[in-house]
Enzyme design. Structure first.
Site, PDB file in Angstrom:
ATOM      1  N   CYS A 113      92.694   5.058   4.506  1.00 23.56           N
ATOM      2  CA  CYS A 113      92.329   5.014   5.831  1.00 23.56           C
ATOM      3  C   CYS A 113      91.474   5.984   6.069  1.00 23.56           C
ATOM      4  O   CYS A 113      89.844   5.883   7.429  1.00 23.56           O
ATOM      5  CB  CYS A 113      92.470   4.510   6.868  1.00 23.56           C
ATOM      6  SG  CYS A 113      93.491   3.244   6.665  1.00 23.56           S
ATOM      7  N   HIS A 253      88.398   4.990  12.719  1.00 21.72           N
ATOM      8  CA  HIS A 253      88.793   4.158  12.239  1.00 21.72           C
ATOM      9  C   HIS A 253      89.154   2.741  12.333  1.00 21.72           C
ATOM     10  O   HIS A 253      89.882   2.736  13.493  1.00 21.72           O
ATOM     11  CB  HIS A 253      89.916   4.533  11.616  1.00 21.72           C
ATOM     12  CG  HIS A 253      90.962   3.987  10.220  1.00 21.72           C
ATOM     13  ND1 HIS A 253      90.074   2.727   9.305  1.00 21.72           N
ATOM     14  CD2 HIS A 253      92.212   3.305  10.180  1.00 21.72           C
ATOM     15  CE1 HIS A 253      90.507   2.187   8.998  1.00 21.72           C
ATOM     16  NE2 HIS A 253      92.226   2.704   9.320  1.00 21.72           N
ATOM     17  N   ASN A 283      91.064  -4.435   9.260  1.00 18.85           N
ATOM     18  CA  ASN A 283      91.108  -3.027   8.393  1.00 18.85           C
ATOM     19  C   ASN A 283      91.346  -2.789   7.243  1.00 18.85           C
ATOM     20  O   ASN A 283      91.418  -3.712   6.693  1.00 18.85           O
ATOM     21  CB  ASN A 283      92.886  -2.200   8.731  1.00 18.85           C
ATOM     22  CG  ASN A 283      93.054  -0.809   8.328  1.00 18.85           C
ATOM     23  OD1 ASN A 283      91.718  -0.324   8.232  1.00 18.85           O
ATOM     24  ND2 ASN A 283      93.820  -0.479   8.730  1.00 18.85           N
TER      25      ASN A 283
HETATM   26  O1  UT7 Z   1      95.032   1.726   8.483  1.00 17.66           O
HETATM   27  C1  UT7 Z   1      95.693   3.566   9.316  1.00 17.66           C
HETATM   28  C2  UT7 Z   1      97.322   2.223   9.167  1.00 17.66           C
HETATM   29  N1  UT7 Z   1      97.559   1.284  10.096  1.00 17.66           N
HETATM   30  C3  UT7 Z   1      97.670   1.552  11.181  1.00 17.66           C
HETATM   31  O2  UT7 Z   1      96.981   2.340  11.992  1.00 17.66           O
HETATM   32  C4  UT7 Z   1      98.563   0.313  11.557  1.00 17.66           C
HETATM   33  C5  UT7 Z   1      99.095   0.345  12.845  1.00 17.66           C
HETATM   34  N2  UT7 Z   1     100.072   0.095  13.404  1.00 17.66           N
HETATM   35  C6  UT7 Z   1     100.425  -1.567  13.332  1.00 17.66           C
HETATM   36  O3  UT7 Z   1      99.204  -1.711  13.768  1.00 17.66           O
HETATM   37  C7  UT7 Z   1     100.792  -2.533  14.105  1.00 17.66           C
HETATM   38  O4  UT7 Z   1     102.190  -2.189  14.594  1.00 17.66           O
HETATM   39  C8  UT7 Z   1     101.584  -3.967  14.157  1.00 17.66           C
HETATM   40  C9  UT7 Z   1      99.830  -4.989  14.280  1.00 17.66           C
HETATM   41  C10 UT7 Z   1     101.385  -4.091  12.152  1.00 17.66           C
HETATM   42  C11 UT7 Z   1     102.734  -5.151  14.800  1.00 17.66           C
HETATM   43  O5  UT7 Z   1     102.686  -4.844  16.140  1.00 17.66           O
HETATM   44  P1  UT7 Z   1     103.827  -3.941  16.601  1.00 17.66           P
HETATM   45  O6  UT7 Z   1     103.274  -4.247  17.716  1.00 17.66           O
HETATM   46  O7  UT7 Z   1     103.976  -2.437  16.195  1.00 17.66           O
HETATM   47  O8  UT7 Z   1     105.294  -5.205  16.367  1.00 17.66           O
HETATM   48  P2  UT7 Z   1     106.902  -4.772  16.072  1.00 17.66           P
HETATM   49  O9  UT7 Z   1     105.798  -4.432  14.465  1.00 17.66           O
HETATM   50  O10 UT7 Z   1     106.980  -3.857  16.442  1.00 17.66           O
HETATM   51  O11 UT7 Z   1     106.744  -6.341  15.367  1.00 17.66           O
HETATM   52  C12 UT7 Z   1     107.394  -6.385  16.858  1.00 17.66           C
HETATM   53  C13 UT7 Z   1     108.061  -8.121  16.674  1.00 17.66           C
HETATM   54  C14 UT7 Z   1     108.816  -8.105  15.185  1.00 17.66           C
HETATM   55  O12 UT7 Z   1     109.510  -9.732  15.776  1.00 17.66           O
HETATM   56  P3  UT7 Z   1     110.763  -9.068  16.589  1.00 17.66           P
HETATM   57  O13 UT7 Z   1     111.127  -7.686  15.965  1.00 17.66           O
HETATM   58  O14 UT7 Z   1     110.821  -8.610  17.714  1.00 17.66           O
HETATM   59  O15 UT7 Z   1     111.749 -10.099  16.904  1.00 17.66           O
HETATM   60  C15 UT7 Z   1     107.803  -8.761  14.505  1.00 17.66           C
HETATM   61  O16 UT7 Z   1     108.727  -9.436  13.048  1.00 17.66           O
HETATM   62  O17 UT7 Z   1     106.783  -9.123  16.510  1.00 17.66           O
HETATM   63  C16 UT7 Z   1     106.549  -9.956  15.219  1.00 17.66           C
HETATM   64  N3  UT7 Z   1     106.129  -9.801  13.741  1.00 17.66           N
HETATM   65  C17 UT7 Z   1     104.930 -10.863  14.167  1.00 17.66           C
HETATM   66  N4  UT7 Z   1     105.497 -12.362  14.402  1.00 17.66           N
HETATM   67  C18 UT7 Z   1     103.951 -12.967  14.579  1.00 17.66           C
HETATM   68  C19 UT7 Z   1     105.865  -8.708  13.092  1.00 17.66           C
HETATM   69  N5  UT7 Z   1     104.499  -9.106  12.260  1.00 17.66           N
HETATM   70  C20 UT7 Z   1     104.118 -10.564  13.031  1.00 17.66           C
HETATM   71  C21 UT7 Z   1     103.163 -11.673  12.634  1.00 17.66           C
HETATM   72  N6  UT7 Z   1     102.715 -12.326  13.510  1.00 17.66           N
HETATM   73  N7  UT7 Z   1     102.275 -12.072  11.496  1.00 17.66           N
END
Ligand code: UT7
Length: 326
Positions: A113, A253, A283
């Site tokens: 990125c 970004h 993204n």
């Molecule tokens: O381009 C540069 C690199 N990329 C980034 O900068 C991305 C960086 N990360 C992020 O943007 C975020 O971490 C995400 C958007 C990917 C995820 O958000 P989060 O607040 O960090 O959520 P998490 O991964 O901690 O997941 C929380 C919960 C989980 O469920 P449990 O384990 O708490 O029951 C996931 O399974 O949300 C669940 N989850 C979803 N639920 C509904 C993960 N993806 C989804 C989804 N829909 N699409």
């Protein structure tokens, strides 16, 4: 002093739009979750036979048209991408051929990125050193091709697109003022595509592990992203003896609205200073910054003398900033 000045911008996104409602039908997710956690509402997805080089060529041609520059005048062409058409040769060579940029050296930069800002730095340095007069810098990606569409953790985040700038060697105060590049390869498995290159060779056996997809530990990456984006923005400000108030437009970004808001808060940026379009494109990795720059430029929102800070973070990890006087 000779500087690399941006004299044209261009962008291109594929026609097909994938909304959060569409994703609800593909994986267990909801528009509410995606919007609240990422700020993304829709993203563009390349058509079956539409490749990264096609998006890059269209964005580059738009930038050349705005600059009033012919492809033959370009002497350096750099594409920031991690989703090139082939493992090699460089996608830049395909774009060079498509455009008829017959006098240009052409190369890809692989910095995920941060690819566009890394590519911008390479071209700016070459211009400042007197080795190039006009350069094309492109960020182009078809992330949709390396996404596991069954993985709700990642498939909701990414989109396809391209953005480009034409740089010209000019005497004066306007142009790229400084670039700042950083990397840390110690945690590369937090965000990467394991195969297929030369470490994991393609085989039926290897395919079962699905190494051809992007893997990300989102919440770990999130923390490093905010820290790194803030750190390199401060480095760029210090190098130019500027304060946060001097920034007319901060173009980060576009990974996730929460990352952008957290970074802006740490830097004490006002919301009017921060450009956000992640809601419409998701993204697009190396394409987010030039795509945003072209949008804001074509909207007539930039005036001569404006200070822009481009701020990127991506796999590697890599992070990078460019301070620009318009
Ligand atoms: O381009 C540069 C690199 N990329 C980034 O900068 C991305 C960086 N990360 C992020 O943007 C975020 O971490 C995400 C958007 C990917 C995820 O958000 P989060 O607040 O960090 O959520 P998490 O991964 O901690 O997941 C929380 C919960 C989980 O469920 P449990 O384990 O708490 O029951 C996931 O399974 O949300 C669940 N989850 C979803 N639920 C509904 C993960 N993806 C989804 C989804 N829909 N699409």
């Amino acid at each position: 002093m000779i500087r690399a000045r941006i004299i044209g911008t261009g962008s291109y996104v594929p026609e097909k739009v994938l909304t959060n409602a569409d994703l609800e039908k593909m994986v267990e997710t909801s528009d509410e979750w995606i919007t609240a956690r990422t700020g993304i509402r829709e993203r563009h997805i390349a058509a079956d036979k539409e490749y990264t080089s096609d998006l890059a060529t269209k964005a580059a041609q738009n930038a050349l048209d705005m600059a009033g520059v012919k492809a033959e005048e370009i002497d350096y062409l750099v594409v920031g991408t991690i989703t090139g058409d082939y493992p090699w040769p460089a996608t830049a060579c395909i774009v060079q051929s498509n455009l008829g940029a017959v006098n240009a050296g052409a190369v890809d930069v692989s910095a995920a990125c941060s690819g566009f800002v890394y590519a911008l730095a390479a071209a700016s340095d070459r211009i400042q050193a007197g080795h190039a007069k006009k350069a094309l810098v492109i960020g182009a990606e078809t992330l949709s091709r390396i996404i596991d569409w069954e993985d709700r953790n990642t498939c909701i985040l990414f989109g396809d697109g391209a953005g480009a700038v034409v740089l010209e060697a000019q005497e004066g105060e306007a142009g790229i003022l400084s670039t700042h590049l950083h990397a840390d390869g110690t945690q590369l498995e937090l965000l990467y595509q394991p195969g297929f290159a030369t470490r994991i060779l393609p085989s039926i056996e290897a395919l079962k592990e699905r190494p051809n997809f992007l893997y990300m530990q989102g919440n770990e990456v999130f923390k490093v992203a905010v820290r790194s984006l803030t750190e390199v923005a401060n480095i760029a400000l210090k190098a130019n003896q500027m304060k946060v108030e001097d920034i007319d437009l901060f173009i980060p970004h576009q990974a996730n609205i929460r990352i952008l808001e957290a970074t802006a808060k740490r830097l004490k940026l006002r919301s009017e200073q921060v450009y956000i379009n992640v809601d419409r494109f998701g993204n697009t990795s190396g394409a987010t910054i030039p795509l945003a720059l072209d949008e804001v430029n074509r909207a007539g929102k930039l005036k001569a003398g404006d200070i822009l800070l481009l701020d990127a973070f991506g796999g590697g990890f890599t992070w990078a900033a460019a301070m620009v006087r318009w």
